[in-house]
Design an enzyme around this catalytic site. Structure first.
Site, PDB file in Angstrom:
ATOM      1  N   SER A 123      -2.978  -7.706   3.327  1.00 38.69           N
ATOM      2  CA  SER A 123      -3.483  -7.657   4.587  1.00 38.69           C
ATOM      3  C   SER A 123      -4.154  -9.073   5.286  1.00 38.69           C
ATOM      4  CB  SER A 123      -4.843  -6.487   4.645  1.00 38.69           C
ATOM      5  OG  SER A 123      -4.309  -5.527   4.227  1.00 38.69           O
TER       6      SER A 123
ATOM      7  N   HIS B 279       0.729  -1.095   0.050  1.00 34.03           N
ATOM      8  CA  HIS B 279       0.018   0.039  -0.086  1.00 34.03           C
ATOM      9  C   HIS B 279       0.886   1.318  -0.048  1.00 34.03           C
ATOM     10  CE1 HIS B 279      -2.784  -2.826   2.377  1.00 34.03           C
ATOM     11  NE2 HIS B 279      -3.779  -2.421   1.348  1.00 34.03           N
TER      12      HIS B 279
END
Ligand code: AMP
Length: 280
Positions: free
Chosen positions: A188, A37
């Site tokens: 994640s 990210h």
């Protein structure tokens, strides 16, 4: 870094910045941020004057309610990481801010076959959910450049299609997949792997490399069978592993003179992992 929780406040603030000539780079995320990210935000920082990150775990894109409930939330850590990367703005909306009229009568988009193959086949409704939130976020943020990861390759293609379909004026920039040192694509969801499963997880990357290396040697059906067997032996349950045309994700039976991609989705220890590798 400014944190905005209200859509209208952010919209008004960013519109003013754009009027003053500042360009906006935007990376939408669902949080539990990792280096993948942050790479999007670093790229945004290089190309744009103002970097915006959103964190919103979008309920409409989860076809499995348990997956939604278990999705990791790490807001404090995320804020610290965003500060370290020098992100200018974090958008942290509630469900009501994104879907003020609820989630029942949201627009439906026509993405053709791109929506029904691979992830679309295994996660019905997923891409409609992705685009509902993306459409809304693009209306609020109105970025000059949208930064998306190649890790979610089908999503990247679908977002490009949405932008075309709705004539949204934004450049879509794709960012290469960031990997752990053992090759596992950062995600994640990796946080949910048991220590034992985490050790096995890089087999996905190894399998993609194996396919890339043997592409010219072994016929595709045989290569795919070998690849699937490798993963199954490691304890994965494979949803799909395919070689496809990188432009439209149509499966290929033999090499073509266009860009090809191998895509895989597989379960390990109750966690669904996806990855891909461009082959040419
Ligand atoms: P997510 O929070 O999973 O919705 O992801 C937000 C954005 O980060 C999407 O554009 C993803 O494709 C991108 N992304 C996720 N994992 C990676 C990675 N390992 N490398 C690069 N980009 C990623």
């Amino acid at each position: 870094m400014f944190i905005f929780k209200k859509s209208n406040d952010l919209k008004i603030y960013l519109a003013k910045q754009q009027q003053q000539g500042f360009s906006i780079g935007f990376a939408p995320t669902m949080g539990a941020l990792h280096q993948g990210h942050l790479a999007l935000l670093k790229m945004a920082k290089q190309q744009c004057d103002i970097t915006v990150c959103s964190i919103f775990v979008n309920p409409t894109q989860f076809n499995d309610p348990k997956d939604y409930e278990k999705y990791p939330v790490k807001t404090d850590e995320d804020i610290r990481k965003l500060l370290e990367t020098g992100t200018d703005i974090l958008f942290l909306p509630s469900k009501e801010e994104i879907y003020p009229a609820g989630t029942t009568n949201l627009p439906i988009y026509d993405f053709g076959e791109l929506e029904t193959v691979l992830e679309g086949a295994f996660r019905p409704g997923h891409f409609q959910g992705v685009e509902q939130v993306m459409h809304r976020l693009l209306e609020i943020v109105h970025p000059d450049v949208l930064f998306m990861g190649q890790k979610d390759y089908q999503q990247l293609l679908i977002v490009r299609k949405l932008v075309d379909l709705l004539h949204i004026k934004v450049k879509v920039e794709s960012c290469p997949t960031l990997r752990e040192t053992d090759g596992l694509a950062m995600s994640s969801r990796n946080l949910r792997l048991s220590p034992e499963a985490r050790k096995k997880a890089p087999a996905i990357y190894q399998t993609l490399l194996f396919m890339k290396e043997n592409l010219a040697e072994i016929p595709f059906p045989e290569l795919l069978k070998k690849a699937e067997d490798r993963l199954t032996q490691e304890g994965f349950k494979v949803d799909y592993i395919v070689i496809a045309d990188a432009n439209d994700l149509q499966p290929l039976e033999q090499p073509v003179d266009r860009k090809m991609i191998c895509l895989v989705a597989a379960w390990l220890n109750g966690v669904r992992l996806i990855d891909n590798m461009l082959l040419r």
